[in-house]
Design an enzyme around this catalytic site. Structure first.
Site, short mmCIF file in Angstrom:
data_model
loop_
_atom_site.label_atom_id
_atom_site.label_comp_id
_atom_site.label_asym_id
_atom_site.label_seq_id
_atom_site.Cartn_x
_atom_site.Cartn_y
_atom_site.Cartn_z
N GLY A 235 0.84 -1.20 0.00
CA GLY A 235 0.00 0.00 0.00
C GLY A 235 0.87 1.24 0.00
N GLY A 463 1.80 -6.18 4.67
CA GLY A 463 3.22 -6.50 4.58
C GLY A 463 3.97 -6.01 5.80
N ARG A 626 9.89 -0.46 22.10
CA ARG A 626 10.00 -1.91 22.15
C ARG A 626 9.78 -2.49 20.74
NH1 ARG A 626 5.36 -5.88 24.32
NH2 ARG A 626 6.47 -7.84 24.01
N ILE A 627 10.64 -3.40 20.36
CA ILE A 627 10.52 -4.09 19.08
C ILE A 627 9.91 -5.47 19.36
CG2 ILE A 627 11.82 -5.06 17.14
CD1 ILE A 627 11.74 -1.95 17.26
N ASN A 629 9.06 -7.97 17.21
CA ASN A 629 9.61 -9.09 16.44
C ASN A 629 10.83 -8.57 15.68
OD1 ASN A 629 10.15 -10.80 14.12
ND2 ASN A 629 8.22 -11.82 14.53
N THR A 632 10.71 -9.19 11.61
CA THR A 632 9.82 -8.36 10.79
C THR A 632 10.15 -6.88 10.94
OG1 THR A 632 8.14 -8.34 12.54
CG2 THR A 632 7.93 -10.04 10.85
N GLN A 636 10.98 -4.19 8.04
CA GLN A 636 10.35 -2.88 7.86
C GLN A 636 11.42 -1.83 7.55
OE1 GLN A 636 7.30 -2.19 7.38
NE2 GLN A 636 6.10 -2.08 9.26
N GLY A 699 6.18 2.29 16.66
CA GLY A 699 5.77 2.33 15.25
C GLY A 699 6.95 2.62 14.35
N GLU A 702 7.38 3.75 8.83
CA GLU A 702 7.80 4.80 7.89
C GLU A 702 9.20 5.32 8.12
OE1 GLU A 702 3.71 7.06 7.01
OE2 GLU A 702 3.89 6.10 8.95
#
Lengths: 735, 183
Positions: A235, A463, A626-627, A629, A632, A636, A699, A702
């Site tokens: 997206g 994704g 905090r991450i 995973n 993944t 990103q 988050g 981006e």
């Protein structure tokens, strides 16, 4: 808020739970859905850049083989515009009048038994236009201009006085071009009406909004729209608005009484579902000789469509980037005869940060100072506009750790001073921050008799790894193994979720799922409150903690009972609970909620004779809270890095200056990075749990992209001595 | 200004009859001659693992094997494939029993949204059969016809390296080989 004991900062990199479906080709994307009797819709687009439709003749198209219907503004009937959203107005309702607002506007839809027949019929629609001059230039005086369009303009201190008194000043202008999101999955709508209910399989990043907008378009209750999007083929923002083709597919299904599939062609992906709009930014920086910023003035002018107010806060990046007492930011939006833009990964921030971080590099060279040292010296230890402490910030740590990993100390300051294998070598860096965004979200958690759990919310997997990290967070909150938890996403009948955008989904859905799971634990303790057979009798939710498929007393972990046993004894097939998360404000928190921070380091190699540029290395050190995973999350960031390399060196949507016709609307002509363009990329995570949300995340969807363009531009300057102040940077500019 | 419509047929074009042999199974078809191999697989046979990314031969999402060679199914007419051996992602492993390349993609997180993934995997198999997986640079070059907008390239290279190794130049024995392969 009750929190469970904190797992470590970086969570286990388990494989994607949806991975087996994806690698076998069995994950169902919107255009994989088919229904009995389904027909195909193909769009007809305007070949005028502005003006009116004078005639539209569908006679030949209607006689074309297999045609079921041809829709134009003459027979579409009234359709209401979708609702106002946090990202601006909904795009205009389609086919409502004869006005042409941009080249490529949808003017008709051909519906036929097969895709081939619909394509042929679309070619047979004849349209005549009365052209008017298209307003396409950012500075065209005919363009309507909106000042402070998002209410984010900043005014701090006295910038004119500070700039006049500054010992060193940078005053430069930077240009960015239209970029197009181009997710690999062409946006698709498969629409069908079941009685009065509209069901759509749709490429969307916001199923809840899609339902509301379609309900508005057709004047039906929101409960009568069912949006289904379990998988979306990327997206990058393209799925954040409810586009005209979505409404038209639903209209075609209503008119024909048949399921309708509408798949945008790749050229239509350049006009029908948004783009990152072009812009011009002027940045003025004032500093002392020691490198302390005394003034920042950042002005941005970005494009939007004639009837649109796309969210693209660009200059406002500079309001929070550095500790500086005097700051002005000004955003201006010019409405042009261009397709409706939209968010593209890092909207406003990617471009605003590009201009600011290039200007910071220029300032470092005026000062004769290491660009890293300049950033460290002006670090915003507290939230600059309010003076509040950040909910978390490891920005300095990112910069310093990055310098160490990258070998920044090997860099010699002078441009053109480093060479290897006959190539010019340049090191560049950019400091980055991403704005905090959170929205209200709901989730529902269920534990079944067999001890497995199902948790759901109407968020979307594009994704981002949403299925995987949400399974992990839910498993943690319920004391289950990730293999015992299934997460449901992408369905508007699930509890309401905000958009997969603004790097906010994990925080929003993760927190809502956390609350739902906590409520479910409470439902279990309620169930056994008076149960003489339960060792947990009399316990409240706060008295127990979930572990190993059971609840155990906090004060005596040896006392526990499994979910299965409780449900079996109470003859319940399952037990469910709802949860909602509402983000707290800075006032409520007593601190400024922080988005992610980071540092980007890049090495480029430039051929001194040919100007050919290659990124040789790219390093990102990210404070994403905090991450959940590691695997993944790393993906990103490297994925964002690839996007950032595209923005820096390749991507430009080229349009005809007279009409606005896009001249390179294919993936062969609009250049995106391919495998051979991408070097080894290194990622490291730093920081701590964020204090503003119960699951500790910030988050990272981006920030991976943000900062690559300035780091590369700065590295190109370091390699060549050429300061290129526009994107993309191409070899011809270096000759 | 008027957009001239092209001359069009009032009746359907003659239908074409042929047989698609996909993953070893025959599928007799009677279709519009304009039907692409991609649309035949995806829309007519319900083999939705083969993806439409551009329909213009520029992205690689629709990569399948025809007679052992990787081809872009969006640029191939279905009728051209009469009785040729077609291999798609559905002919590889299942969710419970992944093919080694699928397993490597999963372990190395060599995808995100997953839309380009079947094409990447079919291309990876092709590249190994071609002996083009000998080094990271070689993999990068010969996988560059497959765009991944999520940007999983680094992990795709790692996954292919993992399966191909280096000593044999990246030739994999378990690539589905079609009989009577064309050069």
């Amino acid at each position: 808020m009750t929190t469970i004991s904190r797992p470590r900062l970086i969570g286990p990199g388990i494989n994607r739970v949806d991975g087996p479906l994806k690698v076998t080709g069995r994950a169902p994307y919107p255009n994989d859905f088919a229904y009995p009797g389904m027909v195909h819709a193909v769009l007809v687009r305007s070949t005028a850049g502005a003006g009116r439709i004078t005639e539209i003749d569908t006679t030949a198209a209607e006689r074309s083989p297999g045609v079921v219907s041809v829709l134009t503004h003459l027979n579409a009937g009234p359709l209401a515009r979708g609702p106002m959203t946090p990202l601006g107005v909904s795009p205009p309702a389609p086919l409502q009048d004869d006005a042409i607002l941009h080249y490529g506007q949808i003017v008709a839809v051909a519906v036929a038994e097969t895709f081939e027949e619909a394509t042929e019929a679309a070619y047979a629609v004849r349209v005549g236009y009365a052209d008017e001059p298209a307003v396409l230039d950012l500075d065209d005086p005919r363009a309507k201009v909106r000042t402070n369009p998002w209410g984010r303009d900043a005014d701090r201190g006295d910038v004119p006085v500070a700039l006049a008194g500054a010992e060193v000043v940078v005053d430069e202008t930077y240009l960015t071009v239209d970029n197009t999101n181009n997710p690999m999955g062409p946006l698709t709508t498969v629409a069908r009406w079941e009685g009065d209910t509209l069901v759509v399989n749709n490429s969307t990043q916001w199923a809840s909004l899609e339902g509301a907008a379609l309900a508005a378009a057709f004047g039906i209750p929101e409960e009568s729209v069912h949006v289904v999007a379990p998988y979306v083929g990327g997206g990058f923002g393209a799925g954040l608005r409810v586009w005209q083709h979505v409404v038209l597919a639903a209209l075609a299904a209503r008119v024909t009484g048949r399921p309708v599939k509408l798949v945008l062609t790749r050229p239509q992906m350049f006009t029908a579902c948004g783009h990152r709009p072009k812009g011009r930014q002027r940045v003025r920086l004032g500093a002392t000789r020691e490198g302390a910023l005394v003034a920042v003035q950042h002005e941005a002018r970005t494009a939007s469509a004639v009837d649109d107010d796309n969210f693209e806060p660009t200059a406002s990046v500079s309001a929070t980037a550095y500790a500086c007492p005097n700051v002005i930011t000004r955003d201006v939006q010019a409405r042009l005869n261009v397709p409706v833009p939209n968010s593209m990964r890092g909207p406003g921030t990617a471009t605003g940060n590009y201009a600011l971080e290039c200007a910071m590099d220029e300032l470092a060279y005026r000062l004769g100072m290491d660009p890293l040292e300049l950033r460290l010296r002006n670090d915003a230890a507290v939230h600059p506009p309010t003076g509040l402490p950040w909910s978390s910030r490891a920005h300095k740590e990112c910069l310093e750790r990055g310098a160490e990993l990258f070998g920044w100390s090997r860099r010699t300051h002078e441009p053109r001073s480093m060479r290897e294998d006959g190539l010019l070598v340049g090191y560049g860096l950019a400091a980055v921050g991403y704005p905090w965004f959170r929205a209200r979200c709901s989730a529902r958690a269920t534990i079944r008799r067999d001890g497995t759990a199902y948790v759901c919310s109407a968020g979307t997997e594009i994704g981002n790894g949403a299925y995987t990290v949400l399974v992990q967070l839910s498993a943690e909150a319920l004391g289950l193994d990730p293999g015992q938890v299934t997460f449901g996403l992408g369905d508007s009948t699930m509890p309401m979720a905000p958009q997969t955008g603004g790097s906010s989904l994990t925080g929003a859905v993760g927190s809502a799922a956390h609350e739902a799971c906590r409520a479910l634990v409470g439902a279990f303790t309620d169930l056994v409150a008076d149960d003489g057979d339960s060792p947990l009798r009399g316990c409240t939710a706060d008295d127990v903690e979930p572990a190993d498929g059971a609840l155990r007393r906090r004060d005596d972990p040896a006392v526990h009972e499994s979910y299965r046993d409780i449900l079996a004894r109470h003859h319940r097939p399952d037990l469910s609970a709802d949860g909602e998360s509402t983000p707290l404000t800075a006032d409520e928190l007593g601190m400024a909620p922080a988005g992610a921070f980071g540092a980007k380091y890049v090495e480029v190699r430039v051929d001194p004779d040919l100007g050919r540029i290659r990124v040789a290395r790219a390093l990102s050190v990210i404070d994403g809270g905090r991450i959940v995973n590691e695997k993944t999350a790393r993906s990103q960031i490297i994925g964002g890095t690839v996007g950032g390399i595209g923005m820096a060196l390749f991507e430009e949507t080229v349009s005809d200056p007279g009409s606005g016709r896009i001249a390179n609307a294919t993936l062969g002509d609009y250049i995106v990075p391919v495998n051979a363009d991408i070097p080894d990329m290194q990622v490291e995570f730093a920081g701590s749990w964020d204090r503003a949300n119960p699951v500790g995340t910030k988050g990272i969807g981006e920030i991976g992209l943000v900062g690559l363009a300035p780091a590369i531009a700065n590295a190109v300057f370091h390699a060549t001595g050429r300061r290129i102040r526009s994107l993309p940077i191409t070899l011809d500019q270096l000759l | 200004m008027t957009l001239q419509a092209k001359p069009h047929a009032e009746e359907s074009l003659p239908q074409t009859e042929f047989t698609l042999r996909v993953n070893g199974r025959d599928h007799p078809l009677r279709t519009d001659a304009r039907l692409t191999l991609l649309d035949a697989l995806h829309d007519r046979l319900g083999l939705t693992g083969t993806k439409k990314g551009c329909d213009q031969g520029t992205c690689g999402a629709c990569t399948v094997h025809v007679d052992g060679r990787r081809v872009l199914s969006c640029l191939t007419l279905a009728a051209q494939c009469d009785e040729r051996e077609i291999a798609t992602v559905e002919g590889l492993g299942t969710e419970d029993e992944l093919h080694p390349v699928q397993r490597a993609f999963l372990e190395h997180d060599a995808f995100q949204c997953g839309y380009c993934t079947p094409g990447q995997i079919m291309s990876a198999l092709g590249l190994m059969a071609e002996g083009r997986a000998g080094s990271p640079d070689e993999i990068r070059e010969y996988m560059s016809g497959n765009i991944c907008r999520c940007g999983a390239y680094q992990n795709i290279v790692a996954a292919i390296r993992d399966v191909a190794g280096t000593e044999d130049g990246g030739r994999a024995d378990d690539v589905p080989q079609a009989e009577g392969g064309r050069p």
